[in-house]
Scaffold this motif. Structure first.
Motif, PDB file in Angstrom:
ATOM      1  N   SER A 292      37.547 -17.204  -5.479  1.00 49.20           N
ATOM      2  CA  SER A 292      38.785 -17.547  -6.185  1.00 49.20           C
ATOM      3  C   SER A 292      38.904 -19.051  -6.358  1.00 49.20           C
ATOM      4  CB  SER A 292      39.999 -17.025  -5.411  1.00 49.20           C
ATOM      5  OG  SER A 292      39.957 -15.624  -5.335  1.00 49.20           O
ATOM      6  N   VAL A 293      38.474 -19.803  -5.368  1.00 48.56           N
ATOM      7  CA  VAL A 293      38.571 -21.262  -5.429  1.00 48.56           C
ATOM      8  C   VAL A 293      37.737 -21.794  -6.586  1.00 48.56           C
ATOM      9  CG1 VAL A 293      38.040 -23.414  -4.211  1.00 48.56           C
ATOM     10  CG2 VAL A 293      39.110 -21.503  -2.979  1.00 48.56           C
ATOM     11  N   TYR A 294      36.502 -21.336  -6.695  1.00 45.93           N
ATOM     12  CA  TYR A 294      35.610 -21.828  -7.741  1.00 45.93           C
ATOM     13  C   TYR A 294      35.667 -20.994  -9.026  1.00 45.93           C
ATOM     14  CZ  TYR A 294      33.785 -24.643  -3.975  1.00 45.93           C
ATOM     15  OH  TYR A 294      33.677 -25.529  -2.936  1.00 45.93           O
ATOM     16  N   MET A 295      36.330 -19.826  -8.946  1.00 51.76           N
ATOM     17  CA  MET A 295      36.437 -18.891 -10.077  1.00 51.76           C
ATOM     18  C   MET A 295      35.052 -18.532 -10.615  1.00 51.76           C
ATOM     19  SD  MET A 295      39.875 -20.214 -12.028  1.00 51.76           S
ATOM     20  CE  MET A 295      39.194 -21.815 -12.449  1.00 51.76           C
ATOM     21  N   GLU A 296      34.148 -18.214  -9.684  1.00 51.14           N
ATOM     22  CA  GLU A 296      32.786 -17.851 -10.053  1.00 51.14           C
ATOM     23  C   GLU A 296      32.288 -16.707  -9.171  1.00 51.14           C
ATOM     24  OE1 GLU A 296      29.918 -20.939 -11.056  1.00 51.14           O
ATOM     25  OE2 GLU A 296      31.469 -22.424 -10.572  1.00 51.14           O
ATOM     26  N   ARG A 297      31.245 -16.050  -9.663  1.00 45.10           N
ATOM     27  CA  ARG A 297      30.595 -14.963  -8.918  1.00 45.10           C
ATOM     28  C   ARG A 297      29.833 -15.532  -7.729  1.00 45.10           C
ATOM     29  NH1 ARG A 297      28.791 -10.007  -9.838  1.00 45.10           N
ATOM     30  NH2 ARG A 297      29.331 -10.016 -12.046  1.00 45.10           N
ATOM     31  N   ILE A 298      29.836 -14.793  -6.640  1.00 45.17           N
ATOM     32  CA  ILE A 298      28.958 -15.067  -5.501  1.00 45.17           C
ATOM     33  C   ILE A 298      28.315 -13.750  -5.097  1.00 45.17           C
ATOM     34  CG2 ILE A 298      30.280 -17.061  -4.654  1.00 45.17           C
ATOM     35  CD1 ILE A 298      31.469 -15.265  -2.487  1.00 45.17           C
ATOM     36  N   TRP A 299      27.229 -13.837  -4.376  1.00 47.16           N
ATOM     37  CA  TRP A 299      26.574 -12.645  -3.823  1.00 47.16           C
ATOM     38  C   TRP A 299      26.505 -12.801  -2.316  1.00 47.16           C
ATOM     39  CZ3 TRP A 299      25.343  -8.318  -6.422  1.00 47.16           C
ATOM     40  CH2 TRP A 299      25.290  -8.379  -7.820  1.00 47.16           C
TER      41      TRP A 299
ATOM     42  N   ASP B 179       0.832  -1.208   0.000  1.00 47.93           N
ATOM     43  CA  ASP B 179       0.000   0.000   0.000  1.00 47.93           C
ATOM     44  C   ASP B 179       0.867   1.258   0.000  1.00 47.93           C
ATOM     45  OD1 ASP B 179      -2.301  -1.628   0.137  1.00 47.93           O
ATOM     46  OD2 ASP B 179      -2.146  -1.705   2.336  1.00 47.93           O
ATOM     47  N   ASP B 180       1.877   1.284  -0.872  1.00 50.93           N
ATOM     48  CA  ASP B 180       2.812   2.401  -1.041  1.00 50.93           C
ATOM     49  C   ASP B 180       3.663   2.697   0.197  1.00 50.93           C
ATOM     50  OD1 ASP B 180       2.058   2.853  -3.719  1.00 50.93           O
ATOM     51  OD2 ASP B 180       0.326   4.038  -3.059  1.00 50.93           O
ATOM     52  N   GLU B 181       3.722   1.768   1.127  1.00 50.42           N
ATOM     53  CA  GLU B 181       4.568   1.921   2.318  1.00 50.42           C
ATOM     54  C   GLU B 181       5.733   0.939   2.209  1.00 50.42           C
ATOM     55  OE1 GLU B 181       4.388   1.154   7.140  1.00 50.42           O
ATOM     56  OE2 GLU B 181       2.523   1.289   6.007  1.00 50.42           O
ATOM     57  N   TYR B 182       6.932   1.433   2.511  1.00 50.46           N
ATOM     58  CA  TYR B 182       8.121   0.587   2.492  1.00 50.46           C
ATOM     59  C   TYR B 182       8.152  -0.236   3.770  1.00 50.46           C
ATOM     60  CZ  TYR B 182       9.825   3.213  -1.493  1.00 50.46           C
ATOM     61  OH  TYR B 182       9.956   3.764  -2.742  1.00 50.46           O
ATOM     62  N   VAL B 183       8.144  -1.572   3.619  1.00 48.65           N
ATOM     63  CA  VAL B 183       8.062  -2.446   4.793  1.00 48.65           C
ATOM     64  C   VAL B 183       9.254  -3.389   4.931  1.00 48.65           C
ATOM     65  CG1 VAL B 183       5.542  -2.328   4.901  1.00 48.65           C
ATOM     66  CG2 VAL B 183       6.648  -4.184   3.607  1.00 48.65           C
ATOM     67  N   GLY B 184      10.153  -3.423   3.949  1.00 46.65           N
ATOM     68  CA  GLY B 184      11.314  -4.297   4.068  1.00 46.65           C
ATOM     69  C   GLY B 184      12.289  -4.092   2.931  1.00 46.65           C
ATOM     70  N   PHE B 185      13.512  -4.588   3.144  1.00 45.95           N
ATOM     71  CA  PHE B 185      14.522  -4.528   2.091  1.00 45.95           C
ATOM     72  C   PHE B 185      15.566  -5.613   2.309  1.00 45.95           C
ATOM     73  CE2 PHE B 185      16.945  -2.480   5.356  1.00 45.95           C
ATOM     74  CZ  PHE B 185      18.282  -2.644   5.020  1.00 45.95           C
ATOM     75  N   THR B 186      16.272  -5.926   1.252  1.00 43.60           N
ATOM     76  CA  THR B 186      17.465  -6.755   1.331  1.00 43.60           C
ATOM     77  C   THR B 186      18.513  -6.128   0.432  1.00 43.60           C
ATOM     78  OG1 THR B 186      18.352  -8.999   1.281  1.00 43.60           O
ATOM     79  CG2 THR B 186      16.860  -8.409  -0.496  1.00 43.60           C
ATOM     80  N   GLN B 187      19.767  -6.203   0.866  1.00 38.04           N
ATOM     81  CA  GLN B 187      20.871  -5.623   0.102  1.00 38.04           C
ATOM     82  C   GLN B 187      21.918  -6.705  -0.164  1.00 38.04           C
ATOM     83  OE1 GLN B 187      23.375  -1.564  -0.086  1.00 38.04           O
ATOM     84  NE2 GLN B 187      22.854  -2.196   1.957  1.00 38.04           N
ATOM     85  N   LEU B 188      22.292  -6.811  -1.427  1.00 41.08           N
ATOM     86  CA  LEU B 188      23.268  -7.804  -1.862  1.00 41.08           C
ATOM     87  C   LEU B 188      24.531  -7.098  -2.343  1.00 41.08           C
ATOM     88  CD1 LEU B 188      20.901  -9.872  -4.178  1.00 41.08           C
ATOM     89  CD2 LEU B 188      21.323 -10.247  -1.761  1.00 41.08           C
ATOM     90  N   TYR B 189      25.679  -7.668  -1.984  1.00 41.25           N
ATOM     91  CA  TYR B 189      26.954  -7.159  -2.469  1.00 41.25           C
ATOM     92  C   TYR B 189      27.604  -8.218  -3.353  1.00 41.25           C
ATOM     93  CZ  TYR B 189      26.603  -3.456   1.007  1.00 41.25           C
ATOM     94  OH  TYR B 189      26.188  -2.387   1.750  1.00 41.25           O
ATOM     95  N   PRO B 190      28.160  -7.789  -4.488  1.00 46.19           N
ATOM     96  CA  PRO B 190      28.816  -8.746  -5.375  1.00 46.19           C
ATOM     97  C   PRO B 190      30.193  -9.131  -4.851  1.00 46.19           C
ATOM     98  CG  PRO B 190      29.041  -6.542  -6.259  1.00 46.19           C
ATOM     99  CD  PRO B 190      28.189  -6.435  -5.017  1.00 46.19           C
ATOM    100  N   SER B 191      30.573 -10.368  -5.126  1.00 45.16           N
ATOM    101  CA  SER B 191      31.912 -10.842  -4.800  1.00 45.16           C
ATOM    102  C   SER B 191      32.227 -12.009  -5.734  1.00 45.16           C
ATOM    103  CB  SER B 191      31.988 -11.286  -3.331  1.00 45.16           C
ATOM    104  OG  SER B 191      33.339 -11.524  -2.969  1.00 45.16           O
TER     105      SER B 191
END
Length: 147
Positions: free
Chosen positions: A70-77, A55-67
């Protein structure tokens, strides 16, 4: 309940949530600092933030950082932050935010989505475990405080 990726136009509602989140973790209120921090992350594309609104009210959030692994040579969040206002808890916002984070990680072909939470935050732990997250007892996390 609506989940969307945050933009600079969401800054006002996001600042309130972020400030409350920090206070939940025993930090002093600092809306100006919160605004600057979030504006920097969003304007420099340094994190991905999803917001939950009802109802147009902010009630939650999540924040992800990229990383990367090196071991798997793949992206993680790293799912660094997840917060839902007390009035919106147990109404699906946390679940929906976790689903948005997972979908984003999958769409970016990430190896994994990692997070940490306080050892006494049982409500969050239960939510994570219901969503397939496993507590990793095979590694230790260390912190070197610089400030």
């Amino acid at each position: 309940m609506k989940i969307s990726r945050a933009r600079l136009s969401d800054l006002e509602g996001l600042v309130e949530l972020f400030n409350s989140y920090r206070m939940f973790y025993h930090q002093m209120t600092d809306k100006l600092g919160a605004r600057q921090f979030l504006e920097d992350r969003l304007s420099h594309d340094e994190s991905v933030i999803f917001v939950a609104t009802q109802d147009d009210e902010y009630v939650g959030f999540t924040q992800l950082y990229p990383s990367f692994s090196s071991v798997y040579m793949e992206r993680i969040w790293k799912l660094n932050d997840l917060y839902v206002t007390s009035g919106a808890r147990n109404r699906g916002a946390g679940q929906m935010l976790l689903e948005a984070a997972k979908k984003h990680a999958e769409q970016t072909n990430a190896k994994s989505l990692i997070l940490e939470t306080d050892s006494d935050n049982m409500q969050a732990q239960a939510l994570y475990e219901r969503n397939g997250y496993k507590k990793d007892d095979s590694v230790y996390h260390y912190t070197l405080k610089l400030k």
